[in-house]
Design an enzyme around this catalytic site. Structure first.
Site, mmCIF file in Angstrom:
data_model
loop_
_atom_site.group_PDB
_atom_site.id
_atom_site.type_symbol
_atom_site.label_atom_id
_atom_site.label_comp_id
_atom_site.label_asym_id
_atom_site.label_seq_id
_atom_site.Cartn_x
_atom_site.Cartn_y
_atom_site.Cartn_z
ATOM 1 N N HIS A 78 21.632 -5.297 58.778
ATOM 2 C CA HIS A 78 21.543 -4.851 60.173
ATOM 3 C C HIS A 78 22.948 -4.566 60.690
ATOM 4 O O HIS A 78 23.775 -5.466 60.775
ATOM 5 C CB HIS A 78 20.884 -5.916 61.049
ATOM 6 C CG HIS A 78 19.390 -5.993 60.855
ATOM 7 N ND1 HIS A 78 18.574 -6.738 61.674
ATOM 8 C CD2 HIS A 78 18.580 -5.400 59.944
ATOM 9 C CE1 HIS A 78 17.326 -6.605 61.267
ATOM 10 N NE2 HIS A 78 17.293 -5.809 60.215
ATOM 11 N N TYR A 207 16.989 -9.314 71.385
ATOM 12 C CA TYR A 207 17.163 -10.514 72.219
ATOM 13 C C TYR A 207 16.779 -10.097 73.632
ATOM 14 O O TYR A 207 17.480 -9.301 74.258
ATOM 15 C CB TYR A 207 18.616 -11.006 72.159
ATOM 16 C CG TYR A 207 18.959 -11.674 70.836
ATOM 17 C CD1 TYR A 207 18.876 -13.049 70.686
ATOM 18 C CD2 TYR A 207 19.346 -10.917 69.734
ATOM 19 C CE1 TYR A 207 19.176 -13.670 69.471
ATOM 20 C CE2 TYR A 207 19.641 -11.527 68.511
ATOM 21 C CZ TYR A 207 19.555 -12.901 68.388
ATOM 22 O OH TYR A 207 19.846 -13.504 67.192
ATOM 23 N N PRO A 298 19.287 -22.404 68.556
ATOM 24 C CA PRO A 298 19.038 -21.347 67.568
ATOM 25 C C PRO A 298 19.505 -19.952 67.984
ATOM 26 O O PRO A 298 19.659 -19.088 67.116
ATOM 27 C CB PRO A 298 17.511 -21.363 67.418
ATOM 28 C CG PRO A 298 17.007 -21.920 68.698
ATOM 29 C CD PRO A 298 18.034 -22.904 69.161
ATOM 30 N N LYS A 302 23.231 -19.495 64.142
ATOM 31 C CA LYS A 302 24.485 -19.969 63.542
ATOM 32 C C LYS A 302 24.313 -21.149 62.574
ATOM 33 O O LYS A 302 25.222 -21.435 61.790
ATOM 34 C CB LYS A 302 25.461 -20.393 64.655
ATOM 35 C CG LYS A 302 26.102 -19.215 65.374
ATOM 36 C CD LYS A 302 27.202 -18.602 64.537
ATOM 37 C CE LYS A 302 27.716 -17.296 65.070
ATOM 38 N NZ LYS A 302 27.399 -16.141 64.248
ATOM 39 N N TYR A 390 28.782 -12.820 66.515
ATOM 40 C CA TYR A 390 27.468 -12.762 65.883
ATOM 41 C C TYR A 390 27.591 -12.510 64.375
ATOM 42 O O TYR A 390 26.899 -13.146 63.571
ATOM 43 C CB TYR A 390 26.620 -11.662 66.528
ATOM 44 C CG TYR A 390 25.146 -11.761 66.211
ATOM 45 C CD1 TYR A 390 24.268 -12.433 67.067
ATOM 46 C CD2 TYR A 390 24.619 -11.190 65.054
ATOM 47 C CE1 TYR A 390 22.916 -12.539 66.774
ATOM 48 C CE2 TYR A 390 23.268 -11.289 64.748
ATOM 49 C CZ TYR A 390 22.427 -11.964 65.614
ATOM 50 O OH TYR A 390 21.086 -12.070 65.321
HETATM 51 C C1 DHB Z 1 16.047 -15.627 63.748
HETATM 52 C C2 DHB Z 1 16.336 -16.833 64.345
HETATM 53 C C3 DHB Z 1 17.354 -16.926 65.255
HETATM 54 O O1 DHB Z 1 17.654 -18.092 65.832
HETATM 55 C C4 DHB Z 1 18.100 -15.802 65.603
HETATM 56 O O2 DHB Z 1 19.066 -15.911 66.527
HETATM 57 C C5 DHB Z 1 17.823 -14.602 64.995
HETATM 58 C C6 DHB Z 1 16.789 -14.519 64.070
HETATM 59 C C7 DHB Z 1 14.938 -15.514 62.767
HETATM 60 O O3 DHB Z 1 14.297 -16.526 62.472
HETATM 61 O O4 DHB Z 1 14.664 -14.416 62.280
#
Ligand code: DHB
Length: 396
Positions: A78, A207, A298, A302, A390
């Site tokens: 990506h 997001y 989450p 990270k 990121y």
């Molecule tokens: C996923 C989980 C995340 O916490 C994130 O920021 C991006 C993707 C995932 O499980 O695909």
């Protein structure tokens, strides 16, 4: 009682998840032997659904050490991500801003790749052990004791012991509280996570900020998707039918003009989260790595990336400690790892607080968040910070 069977090695590792296995793999490449133990079976670890994003440096680490065949062939590169807010989708171009990409590749698959690589190398990795305990961690010969599936007693005697045993870490609990500091942050939200059988709803992750709360649209394969929406930490999974889940997700992304492709939901769970950091990440001749030392919320994925960054530094410092007989190298590990840990804490906290509907939010809070998101996407500096954090800061 029958005698314990004793195995001697340089590094004893509690925890056979990605952090423990990657460490064992990196040490082997430096000619250092290790033994890994985990109370879970390999199957159990493979069944755990985890996040799906690998930073550029995590993929580089897998590539440089010969375990990248599947991530490069089956993973999805990506070059950016979407932030959805204020009625629109905004693209953040990682390549243009930071010259880097991330890979969508389920972290469980990283475990499978590492477990296969360690097995192929004939490494000593013991899954499904019981009654694990650690001993003499401040002495010259720390040890791990456990029983195998037949109930026979074993002891691993090592020079250094590593706790890579996750957020409930028995190794961390073996440290007297007066010897470490723990920093914690609770968040008043959780994520409702689903797996569904449907085609992708977007080419990259979204997001999504909305008055109804945060949503994250992620993916797994062409036919399986992963999505999350902000919920109460005490949310009851059974209160959510497929219809109710889809209408909530559609309402949240619909606020920003997007629509999801629906399909049967095959998995539902509530993920609670908090921030946690232990300082230092060393006690005597034992060090902690990954979730055993720190957990992040989450948002931004990270967790595993930090664990891999930890063990990259740890392999290097353990080699120095062993060859130069220099225990101080372990302090350097803690210092270097914590620098990245705290920056990641900040990034995960920032993403979380900017995108989630605050508890008892009013119109002011929501408008302020949208303004913050506008400030990020309308500024090259703002977008670049997000892209750099990121995709992951270069390790050094
Ligand atoms: C996923 C989980 C995340 O916490 C994130 O920021 C991006 C993707 C995932 O499980 O695909």
């Amino acid at each position: 009682m029958s005698a314990r069977e004793v195995t001697t090695t340089s590094v004893g590792i509690v925890g056979g998840g990605p952090a423990g296995l990657m460490l064992s793999h990196l040490l082997a490449r430096r000619g250092i032997d290790s033994v890994v133990v985990d109370h879970r079976s390999r199957d159990e670890i493979e069944q755990t659904v985890r996040a799906g994003i690998l930073e550029a440096d995590s993929v580089r680490l897998l590539s440089e050490t010969g375990v990248s065949e599947r991530v490069l062939s089956e993973g999805d590169r990506h070059g950016g991500t979407y932030l959805a807010f204020g009625g629109e989708l905004h693209h953040i171009d990682f390549q243009e801003l930071a010259g880097a990409s991330v890979w969508l590749y389920p972290q469980t698959e990283v475990f499978v790749d590492l477990a296969d690589a360690r097995a192929a190398a004939g490494a000593d990795v013991r899954f499904g052990v019981g009654d694990t305990s650690v001993h003499d961690v401040t002495g010259e010969r720390p040890s791990i004791r456990f029983t195998d599936a037949d109930g026979s007693a074993h002891e691993i005697r090592c020079r250094y012991l590593v706790g890579a045993d996750g957020s409930h870490s028995l190794c961390r609990h073996a440290i007297p509280p007066s010897e470490i500091r723990q920093y914690r942050k609770e968040y008043p939200f959780a994520w409702f996570g689903i797996l569904c059988e449907a085609p992708k709803s977007a080419p990259e992750l979204i997001y999504n900020h909305s008055d109804r709360g945060f949503a994250l649209i992620s993916q797994r394969t062409e036919t399986t998707q992963r999505m999350y929406f902000q919920c109460d930490p005490d949310e009851d999974v059974d209160a959510w039918s497929d219809d109710r889940i889809w209408s909530e997700l559609q309402a949240r992304v619909g606020a920003n003009g997007h629509e999801l492709t629906e399909g049967p939901i095959t998995g539902k769970s509530v993920l609670r989260f908090r921030s946690n950091v232990v300082e230092p990440m060393r006690y005597g001749n034992m060090v902690l790595a990954g979730d055993a030392a720190h957990t992040v919320p989450p948002t931004g994925a990270k967790g595993l990336n930090l664990a891999l960054a930890d063990v990259r530094v740890l392999a290097e410092t353990l080699e120095r400690a062993l060859t130069d007989r220099d225990d101080d190298a372990l302090d350097e590990y803690s210092r270097r790892a914590l620098d990245r840990v705290w920056r990641s804490q900040h990034f995960s906290y920032w993403m979380t607080s900017m995108l989630h509907r605050p508890l008892a939010a009013d119109e002011f809070d929501l408008r302020r968040q949208v303004a913050e998101l506008h400030s990020v996407v309308r500024s090259t500096a703002g977008k670049t910070y997000l892209a750099e954090a990121y995709t992951g800061w270069p390790s050094g």
